[in-house]
Scaffold this motif. Sequence first.
Motif: not given
Length: 90
Positions: A56-68, A32-40
């Motif tokens: 914790a991984a989302l925090d480490d990358v700095g993903v904003p709360a509104e995008q969680r 199966r092929l999946s697309f990861l659509k952002t560098v983040e």
Amino acid sequence: MFDPDRPYRCSPQVSLRPEPFGALAYHFGTRRLSFLKTVEMVEVVRRLDAHATVHAALDDVGVPAEQRSAYLNALAGLAEAQTIQPRESI
């Protein structure tokens, strides 16, 4: 069922190929092929195994709360596709 309070990792059967938009993730077992659509998102997937939870991984990358929510939905899809998988706690 995907649980972002648990630790995950990129499946060892998955190869990530960087692309300008993010990456292609190919699972050699399911073919199966999946697309990861952002560098983040690529960074989140790569860093999952270094953290005790997906949050914790989302925090480490700095993903904003509104995008969680969008990231968690995408990660749930990757878990369903077996691109990422649960692992033992660190």
